[in-house]
Scaffold this motif. Sequence first.
Motif, PDB file in Angstrom:
ATOM      1  N   LYS A 173       0.821  -1.207   0.000  1.00  0.00           N
ATOM      2  CA  LYS A 173       0.000   0.000   0.000  1.00  0.00           C
ATOM      3  C   LYS A 173       0.860   1.264   0.000  1.00  0.00           C
ATOM      4  N   PHE A 174       2.049   1.175   0.563  1.00  0.00           N
ATOM      5  CA  PHE A 174       2.942   2.324   0.714  1.00  0.00           C
ATOM      6  C   PHE A 174       3.539   2.771  -0.618  1.00  0.00           C
ATOM      7  N   VAL A 175       4.041   1.800  -1.367  1.00  0.00           N
ATOM      8  CA  VAL A 175       4.723   2.100  -2.624  1.00  0.00           C
ATOM      9  C   VAL A 175       3.735   2.676  -3.634  1.00  0.00           C
ATOM     10  N   GLY A 176       4.048   3.842  -4.145  1.00  0.00           N
ATOM     11  CA  GLY A 176       3.221   4.473  -5.158  1.00  0.00           C
ATOM     12  C   GLY A 176       1.987   5.187  -4.637  1.00  0.00           C
ATOM     13  N   ASN A 177       1.806   5.216  -3.317  1.00  0.00           N
ATOM     14  CA  ASN A 177       0.644   5.874  -2.737  1.00  0.00           C
ATOM     15  C   ASN A 177       0.870   7.381  -2.712  1.00  0.00           C
ATOM     16  N   GLU A 178      -0.118   8.130  -3.146  1.00  0.00           N
ATOM     17  CA  GLU A 178      -0.002   9.598  -3.181  1.00  0.00           C
ATOM     18  C   GLU A 178       0.245  10.172  -1.783  1.00  0.00           C
ATOM     19  N   GLY A 179      -0.298   9.531  -0.755  1.00  0.00           N
ATOM     20  CA  GLY A 179      -0.142   9.998   0.618  1.00  0.00           C
ATOM     21  C   GLY A 179       1.240   9.779   1.206  1.00  0.00           C
ATOM     22  N   THR A 180       2.067   8.984   0.533  1.00  0.00           N
ATOM     23  CA  THR A 180       3.430   8.731   1.034  1.00  0.00           C
ATOM     24  C   THR A 180       4.499   9.299   0.109  1.00  0.00           C
ATOM     25  N   LYS A 181       4.097   9.910  -0.991  1.00  0.00           N
ATOM     26  CA  LYS A 181       5.060  10.393  -1.987  1.00  0.00           C
ATOM     27  C   LYS A 181       6.012  11.445  -1.424  1.00  0.00           C
ATOM     28  N   THR A 182       5.511  12.415  -0.689  1.00  0.00           N
ATOM     29  CA  THR A 182       6.384  13.444  -0.115  1.00  0.00           C
ATOM     30  C   THR A 182       7.413  12.812   0.798  1.00  0.00           C
ATOM     31  N   PHE A 183       6.984  11.842   1.606  1.00  0.00           N
ATOM     32  CA  PHE A 183       7.894  11.135   2.514  1.00  0.00           C
ATOM     33  C   PHE A 183       8.992  10.422   1.725  1.00  0.00           C
ATOM     34  N   THR A 184       8.612   9.631   0.730  1.00  0.00           N
ATOM     35  CA  THR A 184       9.615   8.865  -0.011  1.00  0.00           C
ATOM     36  C   THR A 184      10.523   9.766  -0.841  1.00  0.00           C
ATOM     37  N   ASP A 185      10.012  10.901  -1.301  1.00  0.00           N
ATOM     38  CA  ASP A 185      10.852  11.836  -2.050  1.00  0.00           C
ATOM     39  C   ASP A 185      11.960  12.442  -1.181  1.00  0.00           C
ATOM     40  N   MET A 186      11.810  12.382   0.124  1.00  0.00           N
ATOM     41  CA  MET A 186      12.807  12.938   1.040  1.00  0.00           C
ATOM     42  C   MET A 186      13.960  11.971   1.312  1.00  0.00           C
ATOM     43  N   ILE A 187      13.833  10.739   0.834  1.00  0.00           N
ATOM     44  CA  ILE A 187      14.837   9.697   1.094  1.00  0.00           C
ATOM     45  C   ILE A 187      15.753   9.530  -0.116  1.00  0.00           C
ATOM     46  N   ASP A 188      17.036   9.383   0.151  1.00  0.00           N
ATOM     47  CA  ASP A 188      18.022   9.049  -0.887  1.00  0.00           C
ATOM     48  C   ASP A 188      17.871   7.556  -1.141  1.00  0.00           C
ATOM     49  N   MET A 189      17.061   7.205  -2.130  1.00  0.00           N
ATOM     50  CA  MET A 189      16.660   5.801  -2.331  1.00  0.00           C
ATOM     51  C   MET A 189      17.813   4.821  -2.548  1.00  0.00           C
ATOM     52  N   PRO A 190      18.940   5.198  -3.165  1.00  0.00           N
ATOM     53  CA  PRO A 190      20.043   4.238  -3.262  1.00  0.00           C
ATOM     54  C   PRO A 190      20.600   3.802  -1.895  1.00  0.00           C
ATOM     55  N   THR A 191      20.333   4.579  -0.837  1.00  0.00           N
ATOM     56  CA  THR A 191      20.818   4.212   0.501  1.00  0.00           C
ATOM     57  C   THR A 191      19.776   3.443   1.300  1.00  0.00           C
ATOM     58  N   PHE A 192      18.585   3.285   0.741  1.00  0.00           N
ATOM     59  CA  PHE A 192      17.460   2.637   1.432  1.00  0.00           C
ATOM     60  C   PHE A 192      17.680   1.134   1.540  1.00  0.00           C
ATOM     61  N   LYS A 193      17.518   0.615   2.763  1.00  0.00           N
ATOM     62  CA  LYS A 193      17.612  -0.833   2.975  1.00  0.00           C
ATOM     63  C   LYS A 193      16.553  -1.229   3.996  1.00  0.00           C
ATOM     64  N   MET A 194      15.794  -2.283   3.684  1.00  0.00           N
ATOM     65  CA  MET A 194      14.782  -2.783   4.596  1.00  0.00           C
ATOM     66  C   MET A 194      15.002  -4.276   4.841  1.00  0.00           C
ATOM     67  N   THR A 195      14.910  -4.661   6.111  1.00  0.00           N
ATOM     68  CA  THR A 195      15.029  -6.066   6.484  1.00  0.00           C
ATOM     69  C   THR A 195      13.918  -6.381   7.482  1.00  0.00           C
ATOM     70  N   ARG A 196      13.314  -7.560   7.321  1.00  0.00           N
ATOM     71  CA  ARG A 196      12.269  -8.004   8.253  1.00  0.00           C
ATOM     72  C   ARG A 196      12.776  -9.195   9.065  1.00  0.00           C
ATOM     73  N   TYR A 197      12.318  -9.218  10.313  1.00  0.00           N
ATOM     74  CA  TYR A 197      12.711 -10.271  11.240  1.00  0.00           C
ATOM     75  C   TYR A 197      11.482 -10.810  11.952  1.00  0.00           C
ATOM     76  N   GLU A 198      11.482 -12.096  12.218  1.00  0.00           N
ATOM     77  CA  GLU A 198      10.440 -12.715  13.022  1.00  0.00           C
ATOM     78  C   GLU A 198      10.824 -12.533  14.482  1.00  0.00           C
ATOM     79  N   LEU A 199       9.904 -11.990  15.290  1.00  0.00           N
ATOM     80  CA  LEU A 199      10.172 -11.761  16.705  1.00  0.00           C
ATOM     81  C   LEU A 199      10.379 -13.102  17.414  1.00  0.00           C
ATOM     82  N   ARG A 200      11.476 -13.220  18.107  1.00  0.00           N
ATOM     83  CA  ARG A 200      11.774 -14.452  18.855  1.00  0.00           C
ATOM     84  C   ARG A 200      11.773 -14.224  20.362  1.00  0.00           C
ATOM     85  N   ASP A 201      11.966 -12.967  20.783  1.00  0.00           N
ATOM     86  CA  ASP A 201      11.971 -12.664  22.212  1.00  0.00           C
ATOM     87  C   ASP A 201      11.638 -11.202  22.384  1.00  0.00           C
TER      88      ASP A 201
END
Length: 101
Positions: A70-98
Amino acid sequence: MSKTIEIVTFRLASGVTDEAFTAETMSMEREFLGKLHGFLDRDTGKSKDGDWVVVLHWASPEDAQSSMDKFVGNEGTKTFTDMIDMPTFKMTRYELRDHYE
């Protein structure tokens, strides 16, 4: 289903001030992100070197993925994403264990 931790790191785009980014991230949290199913909470921080980190907690991995869909390409998040230097963007997900408070 297990709770999911999402960690995002990035730098701001050239010319974007910390104050402008912080104001936009707070707006985006309240107007978009906080209304998504499975959203639990979000922390945003900045290192002395100018690297930013966002730590999100989701009720499930499916909720985390749905938010990204829902975030990617959403008009409501465009200003936010335009503020980020996208080549430096990294996302990782983890399963909570504790969790400890």
